[in-house]
Design a protein around this motif. Structure first.
Motif, PDB file in Angstrom:
ATOM      1  N   ASN A  21     -46.973-109.885 135.708  1.00 15.85           N
ATOM      2  CA  ASN A  21     -46.487-108.904 134.728  1.00 15.85           C
ATOM      3  C   ASN A  21     -46.836-109.325 133.302  1.00 15.85           C
ATOM      4  O   ASN A  21     -46.073-110.006 132.644  1.00 15.85           O
ATOM      5  N   MET A  22     -48.040-108.938 132.853  1.00 15.33           N
ATOM      6  CA  MET A  22     -48.477-109.288 131.496  1.00 15.33           C
ATOM      7  C   MET A  22     -48.954-108.023 130.793  1.00 15.33           C
ATOM      8  O   MET A  22     -49.530-107.141 131.427  1.00 15.33           O
ATOM      9  N   PRO A  23     -48.737-107.934 129.462  1.00 14.12           N
ATOM     10  CA  PRO A  23     -49.270-106.790 128.732  1.00 14.12           C
ATOM     11  C   PRO A  23     -50.789-106.906 128.613  1.00 14.12           C
ATOM     12  O   PRO A  23     -51.351-107.971 128.889  1.00 14.12           O
ATOM     13  N   MET A  78     -46.118-115.546 128.574  1.00 12.43           N
ATOM     14  CA  MET A  78     -44.877-116.163 128.113  1.00 12.43           C
ATOM     15  C   MET A  78     -45.030-117.679 128.064  1.00 12.43           C
ATOM     16  O   MET A  78     -45.330-118.317 129.087  1.00 12.43           O
ATOM     17  N   VAL A  79     -44.804-118.242 126.869  1.00  9.17           N
ATOM     18  CA  VAL A  79     -44.937-119.698 126.685  1.00  9.17           C
ATOM     19  C   VAL A  79     -44.000-120.444 127.637  1.00  9.17           C
ATOM     20  O   VAL A  79     -44.382-121.453 128.228  1.00  9.17           O
ATOM     21  N   THR A  80     -42.779-119.911 127.791  1.00  7.43           N
ATOM     22  CA  THR A  80     -41.780-120.592 128.630  1.00  7.43           C
ATOM     23  C   THR A  80     -42.285-120.805 130.049  1.00  7.43           C
ATOM     24  O   THR A  80     -42.177-121.904 130.596  1.00  7.43           O
ATOM     25  N   MET A  81     -42.864-119.756 130.632  1.00  5.09           N
ATOM     26  CA  MET A  81     -43.308-119.875 132.029  1.00  5.09           C
ATOM     27  C   MET A  81     -44.498-120.828 132.126  1.00  5.09           C
ATOM     28  O   MET A  81     -44.609-121.581 133.100  1.00  5.09           O
ATOM     29  N   ASP A 112     -49.595-115.232 136.160  1.00  5.70           N
ATOM     30  CA  ASP A 112     -48.464-114.311 136.199  1.00  5.70           C
ATOM     31  C   ASP A 112     -48.977-112.908 136.528  1.00  5.70           C
ATOM     32  O   ASP A 112     -50.144-112.588 136.291  1.00  5.70           O
ATOM     33  N   VAL A 146     -42.972-116.399 144.267  1.00  8.93           N
ATOM     34  CA  VAL A 146     -41.990-115.563 143.581  1.00  8.93           C
ATOM     35  C   VAL A 146     -41.113-116.430 142.677  1.00  8.93           C
ATOM     36  O   VAL A 146     -40.567-117.448 143.109  1.00  8.93           O
ATOM     37  N   LYS A 147     -41.003-116.016 141.408  1.00  8.77           N
ATOM     38  CA  LYS A 147     -40.133-116.704 140.457  1.00  8.77           C
ATOM     39  C   LYS A 147     -38.668-116.391 140.750  1.00  8.77           C
ATOM     40  O   LYS A 147     -38.383-115.247 141.125  1.00  8.77           O
ATOM     41  N   ALA A 157     -42.390-112.048 139.570  1.00  7.89           N
ATOM     42  CA  ALA A 157     -40.929-111.947 139.621  1.00  7.89           C
ATOM     43  C   ALA A 157     -40.536-110.906 140.661  1.00  7.89           C
ATOM     44  O   ALA A 157     -39.375-110.731 140.972  1.00  7.89           O
ATOM     45  N   GLU A 158     -41.530-110.206 141.191  1.00  9.10           N
ATOM     46  CA  GLU A 158     -41.271-109.147 142.163  1.00  9.10           C
ATOM     47  C   GLU A 158     -41.537-109.652 143.575  1.00  9.10           C
ATOM     48  O   GLU A 158     -42.607-110.172 143.842  1.00  9.10           O
TER      49      GLU A 158
END
Lengths: 129, 164
Positions: free
Chosen positions: A59-61, A9-12, A57, A108-109, A88-89
């Motif tokens: 959680n990535m595909p 995710m670009v945002t993160m 991160d 943790v985010k 995030a978890e």
């Protein structure tokens, strides 16, 4: 200190890069996928400029942060690269899984720049910016 | 008669408040819950994540007016956009991911375990939200100094758990 930020995710990536910059870190590279990150880490090692820290991160595909961590740990030339997992978890079972796989620390985010700095210092007590 | 907020929604309300407080120093205020019986959104963009667990199935959605999300992106990233574009969509997906991840932890403490999933976004006027359940859905409107948004959730026990 060379830092590789891995997030699909670009945002993160922007949030982490902005926070690192505020903390005084300037040598920051981005990767948008675990597979790309592995290649970037190998190239950095072979060129004599290895990354001092991977911030990835979870959680990535395609390739999750955990799979990236396992890939790094199973590759002798890069196995010792410090690894900060961003997740995030906050569930205990996920964290235990990451620790068993050899993660240096986790964050943790959402988090503040102060929390990020605190986590980096736990991995690298005297980071050279 | 006022609608009671389902206990499964409290973790999401808490996660929304925490996420915006930390990411953009924004205080958000939840309003009274509303029951929604359709899948059309009156907002400009929605972040959606499917929720699958051992006992429950459902979806969590966070939807923003264009004004609200453009203000939030500017506050969060320092980037000014005039329309809801791909960059704004990416931010909505990340917000959805963070809120869901934090709520998932609190739900686990309530013995409701869910798998982590990759969120996605949909945008445009009157966009359709693809829920995992047929409804109805509980909507919580939020107000803030940057604009208004909603969260909505549909959750039900998995079919195998409803037999006898």
């Amino acid at each position: 200190m060379r830092i590789l930020v891995v997030d699909d995710m670009v945002t993160m990536r922007k949030i982490i890069k902005t926070q690192l910059t505020k903390l005084g870190y300037t040598d920051i590279t981005e990767a948008d996928d675990g597979t790309t990150a592995v290649e970037a880490i190998k190239i950095a090692v072979s060129s004599g400029q290895p990354y001092d820290l991977i911030i990835s991160d979870w959680n990535m595909p395609n390739m999750s942060g955990l799979d990236l961590l396992k890939a790094i740990k199973s590759t002798a030339e890069i196995a010792n690269t410090p690894f900060l997992m961003v997740t995030a978890e906050a569930e205990q079972k996920s964290i235990i899984e990451a620790i068993k796989s050899g993660v240096s620390n986790y964050i943790v985010k959402p988090f503040t720049p102060d929390t990020l700095q605190e986590k980096i210092k736990k991995i690298i007590p005297n980071p050279v910016k | 008669m006022p609608i009671k907020v389902p206990k499964t929604l409290h973790p999401f309300i808490n996660a929304v408040e925490k996420t915006f407080k930390i990411l953009c120093f924004l205080d958000v205020t939840p309003g009274d819950p509303i029951i929604k019986n359709h899948k059309v959104s009156d907002k400009s963009i929605s972040g959606i994540v499917g929720m699958v667990g051992s006992k429950y199935i459902g979806s969590f959605v966070i939807s923003f007016t264009a004004e609200c999300i453009l203000n939030i992106v500017q506050k969060m990233l320092g980037e000014k956009y005039t329309e809801v574009n791909d960059a704004v969509s990416d931010t909505v997906a990340e917000i959805t991911n963070i809120v869901f991840g934090n709520a998932k932890k609190e739900l686990a403490d309530m013995n409701i375990t869910l798998e982590m999933a990759i969120p996605y976004t949909i945008r445009g006027n009157n966009h359709i939200i693809t829920h995992k359940t047929d409804g109805p859905y509980v909507v919580i409107p939020f107000s803030s100094s940057l604009g208004t948004f909603t969260i909505e959730m549909g959750m039900e026990p998995k079919k195998k758990d409803r037999r006898g």
